[in-house]
Design a protein around this motif. Structure first.
Motif, PDB file in Angstrom:
ATOM      1  N   THR A 166      35.604  71.638  35.286  1.00  0.00           N
ATOM      2  CA  THR A 166      35.004  73.087  34.927  1.00  0.00           C
ATOM      3  C   THR A 166      33.633  72.998  35.017  1.00  0.00           C
ATOM      4  O   THR A 166      32.935  71.916  35.500  1.00  0.00           O
ATOM      5  N   LEU A 167      33.259  74.523  35.316  1.00  0.00           N
ATOM      6  CA  LEU A 167      31.933  74.627  35.570  1.00  0.00           C
ATOM      7  C   LEU A 167      30.946  73.979  34.711  1.00  0.00           C
ATOM      8  O   LEU A 167      29.883  73.486  35.069  1.00  0.00           O
TER       9      LEU A 167
ATOM     10  N   THR B  16      19.982  71.514  37.898  1.00  0.00           N
ATOM     11  CA  THR B  16      19.296  72.112  39.259  1.00  0.00           C
ATOM     12  C   THR B  16      18.361  73.571  38.878  1.00  0.00           C
ATOM     13  O   THR B  16      17.385  73.319  39.939  1.00  0.00           O
ATOM     14  N   GLY B  17      18.620  74.273  37.909  1.00  0.00           N
ATOM     15  CA  GLY B  17      17.685  75.314  37.628  1.00  0.00           C
ATOM     16  C   GLY B  17      18.544  76.471  38.456  1.00  0.00           C
ATOM     17  O   GLY B  17      18.059  77.502  38.450  1.00  0.00           O
ATOM     18  N   ALA B  18      19.265  76.294  39.326  1.00  0.00           N
ATOM     19  CA  ALA B  18      20.212  77.204  40.270  1.00  0.00           C
ATOM     20  C   ALA B  18      21.400  77.757  39.133  1.00  0.00           C
ATOM     21  O   ALA B  18      21.910  76.976  38.485  1.00  0.00           O
ATOM     22  N   SER B  19      21.747  78.787  39.675  1.00  0.00           N
ATOM     23  CA  SER B  19      23.176  79.413  38.911  1.00  0.00           C
ATOM     24  C   SER B  19      24.328  79.554  39.773  1.00  0.00           C
ATOM     25  O   SER B  19      24.209  80.056  41.115  1.00  0.00           O
ATOM     26  N   ILE B  20      25.793  79.344  39.516  1.00  0.00           N
ATOM     27  CA  ILE B  20      26.791  79.771  40.190  1.00  0.00           C
ATOM     28  C   ILE B  20      27.079  81.127  39.502  1.00  0.00           C
ATOM     29  O   ILE B  20      27.494  81.238  38.513  1.00  0.00           O
ATOM     30  N   VAL B  21      26.964  81.923  40.202  1.00  0.00           N
ATOM     31  CA  VAL B  21      27.131  83.466  39.944  1.00  0.00           C
ATOM     32  C   VAL B  21      28.428  83.877  40.077  1.00  0.00           C
ATOM     33  O   VAL B  21      28.653  85.142  39.766  1.00  0.00           O
TER      34      VAL B  21
ATOM     35  N   THR C 263      32.853  81.409  33.518  1.00  0.00           N
ATOM     36  CA  THR C 263      32.347  80.863  32.080  1.00  0.00           C
ATOM     37  C   THR C 263      32.275  79.385  32.220  1.00  0.00           C
ATOM     38  O   THR C 263      32.942  78.976  33.360  1.00  0.00           O
ATOM     39  N   PRO C 264      31.826  78.736  31.402  1.00  0.00           N
ATOM     40  CA  PRO C 264      31.629  77.297  31.413  1.00  0.00           C
ATOM     41  C   PRO C 264      33.237  76.564  31.456  1.00  0.00           C
ATOM     42  O   PRO C 264      33.175  75.525  32.014  1.00  0.00           O
ATOM     43  N   ASP C 265      34.203  77.284  30.920  1.00  0.00           N
ATOM     44  CA  ASP C 265      35.366  76.648  31.037  1.00  0.00           C
ATOM     45  C   ASP C 265      36.451  76.828  32.290  1.00  0.00           C
ATOM     46  O   ASP C 265      37.390  76.613  32.550  1.00  0.00           O
ATOM     47  N   PHE C 266      35.653  77.934  33.200  1.00  0.00           N
ATOM     48  CA  PHE C 266      36.293  77.987  34.693  1.00  0.00           C
ATOM     49  C   PHE C 266      36.570  76.579  35.173  1.00  0.00           C
ATOM     50  O   PHE C 266      35.469  75.874  35.604  1.00  0.00           O
ATOM     51  N   ARG C 267      37.598  76.616  35.774  1.00  0.00           N
ATOM     52  CA  ARG C 267      38.102  75.084  36.310  1.00  0.00           C
ATOM     53  C   ARG C 267      38.135  75.638  37.918  1.00  0.00           C
ATOM     54  O   ARG C 267      38.592  76.446  38.645  1.00  0.00           O
ATOM     55  N   PHE C 268      37.296  74.632  38.737  1.00  0.00           N
ATOM     56  CA  PHE C 268      37.298  74.922  40.033  1.00  0.00           C
ATOM     57  C   PHE C 268      38.508  74.135  41.010  1.00  0.00           C
ATOM     58  O   PHE C 268      39.271  73.277  40.300  1.00  0.00           O
ATOM     59  N   ALA C 269      38.798  74.499  41.729  1.00  0.00           N
ATOM     60  CA  ALA C 269      39.889  74.483  42.705  1.00  0.00           C
ATOM     61  C   ALA C 269      39.462  73.897  44.164  1.00  0.00           C
ATOM     62  O   ALA C 269      38.513  74.651  44.580  1.00  0.00           O
ATOM     63  N   VAL C 270      40.214  73.058  44.571  1.00  0.00           N
ATOM     64  CA  VAL C 270      39.895  72.794  46.264  1.00  0.00           C
ATOM     65  C   VAL C 270      39.882  74.108  47.007  1.00  0.00           C
ATOM     66  O   VAL C 270      40.896  74.740  46.745  1.00  0.00           O
TER      67      VAL C 270
END
Length: 161
Positions: free
Chosen positions: A103-104, A113-118, A131-138
């Motif tokens: 997850t994010l 890092t101070g940067a954001s995944i928008v 949101t923080p519970d968003f799950r990344f996929a390949v």
């Protein structure tokens, strides 16, 4: 307080509508919007509303470009006074990423890092403000905003490099 300009709308049955305004210098400006979306920019004689002094047709892309030029940039003046060091970068989640399938929130990107995944781009869709519970996929592409250093740190974190 700056003066405001008001456009007057006149329905043109069978044609569309005409929007008129008089500039501070006394010029009468009209934009005729046809029902088929064609637009014409024209100058009229303020003494004779039907006497067109000059007109030009605008293709849709030209009308859009003209609107962009005429629309004031609400933050443009800030760039004259501030040097903002923000960059945007796209970072792909590969098979080798330690965060593929996680997850994010697991990344703690902003804290670390101070940067954001928008946003996250996935196949043919986009997920803005994940949101923080968003799950990344390949194969996901992360849209990251921050300082050059912060975005570089996110790239290193996500790629495992």
């Amino acid at each position: 307080m700056e003066p405001t300009a008001r456009a007057r709308k006149t329905p043109l049955p069978g044609v569309g509508a005409r929007y008129d305004m008089t500039t501070e210098s006394g010029r009468h400006l009209s934009v005729v919007v046809h029902q088929d979306a064609r637009r014409f920019l024209a100058f009229h004689d303020p003494e004779d509303d039907d006497a067109c002094k000059d007109a030009t047709a605008l293709a849709p892309h030209e009308a859009t470009a003209l609107a962009d030029l005429l629309t004031p940039d609400p933050v443009g003046h800030l760039q004259q006074h501030l040097e903002i060091d923000l960059v945007t970068e796209h970072i792909t989640v590969s098979k080798r990423s330690p965060y593929a399938g996680r997850t994010l929130g697991d990344t703690q990107v902003r804290t670390r890092t101070g940067a954001s995944i928008v946003a996250v781009l996935r196949r043919t869709s986009a997920v803005p403000s994940p949101t923080p519970d968003f799950r990344f996929a390949v194969g996901d592409t992360l849209v990251v905003v921050g300082t050059r250093e912060g975005v570089g740190a996110v790239a290193e974190l996500i790629t495992g490099g």
